[in-house]
Write an enzyme that holds these catalytic residues in place. Structure first.
Site, PDB file in Angstrom:
ATOM      1  N   ASN A   1      35.607  44.733  39.914  1.00 26.21           N
ATOM      2  CA  ASN A   1      36.916  44.987  40.513  1.00 26.21           C
ATOM      3  C   ASN A   1      37.752  45.758  39.485  1.00 26.21           C
ATOM      4  OD1 ASN A   1      39.421  44.948  41.682  1.00 26.21           O
ATOM      5  ND2 ASN A   1      39.710  42.722  41.574  1.00 26.21           N
TER       6      ASN A   1
ATOM      7  N   LYS B   1      40.575  47.007  39.845  1.00 26.71           N
ATOM      8  CA  LYS B   1      42.026  46.798  40.059  1.00 26.71           C
ATOM      9  C   LYS B   1      42.735  48.159  40.045  1.00 26.71           C
ATOM     10  CE  LYS B   1      41.553  42.134  38.349  1.00 26.71           C
ATOM     11  NZ  LYS B   1      42.109  40.987  37.658  1.00 26.71           N
TER      12      LYS B   1
ATOM     13  N   HIS C   1      42.913  38.280  46.992  1.00 25.42           N
ATOM     14  CA  HIS C   1      42.992  38.132  45.530  1.00 25.42           C
ATOM     15  C   HIS C   1      44.347  37.517  45.166  1.00 25.42           C
ATOM     16  CE1 HIS C   1      42.863  39.019  41.272  1.00 25.42           C
ATOM     17  NE2 HIS C   1      41.588  39.335  41.405  1.00 25.42           N
TER      18      HIS C   1
ATOM     19  N   GLU D   1      46.265  38.189  42.848  1.00 29.75           N
ATOM     20  CA  GLU D   1      47.262  39.209  42.488  1.00 29.75           C
ATOM     21  C   GLU D   1      47.964  39.746  43.730  1.00 29.75           C
ATOM     22  OE1 GLU D   1      44.602  41.669  40.220  1.00 29.75           O
ATOM     23  OE2 GLU D   1      44.584  40.194  38.599  1.00 29.75           O
TER      24      GLU D   1
ATOM     25  N   GLU E   1      38.332  32.133  41.924  1.00 24.53           N
ATOM     26  CA  GLU E   1      38.995  32.770  40.783  1.00 24.53           C
ATOM     27  C   GLU E   1      40.228  31.957  40.383  1.00 24.53           C
ATOM     28  OE1 GLU E   1      37.840  37.251  40.400  1.00 24.53           O
ATOM     29  OE2 GLU E   1      39.809  36.993  41.262  1.00 24.53           O
TER      30      GLU E   1
ATOM     31  N   GLY F   1      42.132  37.569  33.495  1.00 26.37           N
ATOM     32  CA  GLY F   1      42.694  38.466  32.495  1.00 26.37           C
ATOM     33  C   GLY F   1      43.179  37.782  31.237  1.00 26.37           C
TER      34      GLY F   1
ATOM     35  N   SER G   1      37.703  36.280  33.523  1.00 25.63           N
ATOM     36  CA  SER G   1      37.294  36.494  32.124  1.00 25.63           C
ATOM     37  C   SER G   1      35.779  36.429  31.929  1.00 25.63           C
ATOM     38  CB  SER G   1      38.008  35.500  31.197  1.00 25.63           C
ATOM     39  OG  SER G   1      39.411  35.727  31.233  1.00 25.63           O
TER      40      SER G   1
ATOM     41  N   GLY H   1      36.694  41.608  36.408  1.00 20.63           N
ATOM     42  CA  GLY H   1      37.837  42.515  36.326  1.00 20.63           C
ATOM     43  C   GLY H   1      37.754  43.359  35.066  1.00 20.63           C
ATOM     44  N   GLY H   2      38.540  42.989  34.058  1.00 21.02           N
ATOM     45  CA  GLY H   2      38.691  43.787  32.836  1.00 21.02           C
ATOM     46  C   GLY H   2      37.380  44.283  32.231  1.00 21.02           C
TER      47      GLY H   2
END
Ligand code: 13P
Length: 220
Positions: free
Chosen positions: A9, A11, A97, A99, A146, A152, A183, A204-205
């Site tokens: 993802n 983002k 999500h 977010e 999640e 993150g 993470s 993600g990251g």
């Protein structure tokens, strides 16, 4: 064969050039990517890259996902991208999500509409839940657990707790594959995917670095 989902993802990240560079590195490993057994690798770039990613990956075993879809069908909804449009480029869509729930006020009711529209157009929802008590709309078969504290932060959930939450989610639903997200890195991914309750990861990251994402795929 049961799938092990490895989802990137991105983002709201990457310029066009950065996305091209990401693709160049990723594709240079296409030989490894051809033989992934039960691993279903899914890339969720921003809408602006879905067309170019689709032209690169169409006909391959790499799948694409949108990160969101409109709660409305096609029509006069300025700024929205609807399920019918997404289906031209992707097979999956991330819905719910945290977010989006937290920054855009998405409610259970709105998320149910999104799931219904995704299913109407043949998209598979990857439905994000924050714990075992999050509502899961009918028709969802892929869920990502999640926990907000792990997103993150560099502090993932413990594999033991993730395993327990995934077990609790499965216990209340039929035909559900539950992934873990928060993470995830190439160093810790196997701690999650070794559990028979956890059917993959939502990254993600760490997915923004193509080599790191390739290592996540390898180590999962
Ligand atoms: P991070 O991997 O950056 O923690 O993000 C997880 C996530 O929200 C994936 O959807």
């Amino acid at each position: 064969m049961e799938k092990l989902y490895i989802v990137a993802n991105f983002k709201s990240n990457m310029t066009n050039n950065e996305a091209k560079n990401w693709l160049d590195v990723f594709i240079s490993h296409k030989q490894e990517l051809k033989n992934m057994g039960d691993k279903e690798v899914i890339l969720a770039p921003t809408f602006t890259f879905l067309l170019s990613f689709n032209s690169v990956f169409s006909g391959t075993n790499i799948k694409l996902s949108a990160q969101n879809l409109s709660p409305f069908d096609e029509g006069a909804f300025t700024g929205e991208v609807n399920g019918k449009q997404i289906k031209d480029f992707a097979d999956y869509v991330i819905i719910g999500h945290s977010e989006r729930r937290n920054n855009f006020g998405e409610t259970d009711e709105m998320l149910t509409k999104k799931v219904n529209l995704a299913l109407k157009y043949g998209l598979t929802p990857i439905f994000c839940v924050q714990g075992k008590d999050t509502n899961i709309p009918q028709g969802v078969n892929v869920v990502a657990y999640e926990p907000v504290f792990a997103i993150g932060t560099g502090t993932p959930d413990t594999p033991e707790n993730a395993d327990k939450v995934c077990e609790d989610i499965i216990a209340n639903h039929d035909n559900l594959s539950v992934l873990y997200g928060g993470s995830v890195t190439s160093d810790n991914v196997a701690n999650f995917t070794k559990s028979d309750k956890i059917k993959g990861v939502l990254v993600g990251g760490a997915s923004l670095d193509p080599m790191e994402f390739l290592n996540i795929i390898k180590n999962a």
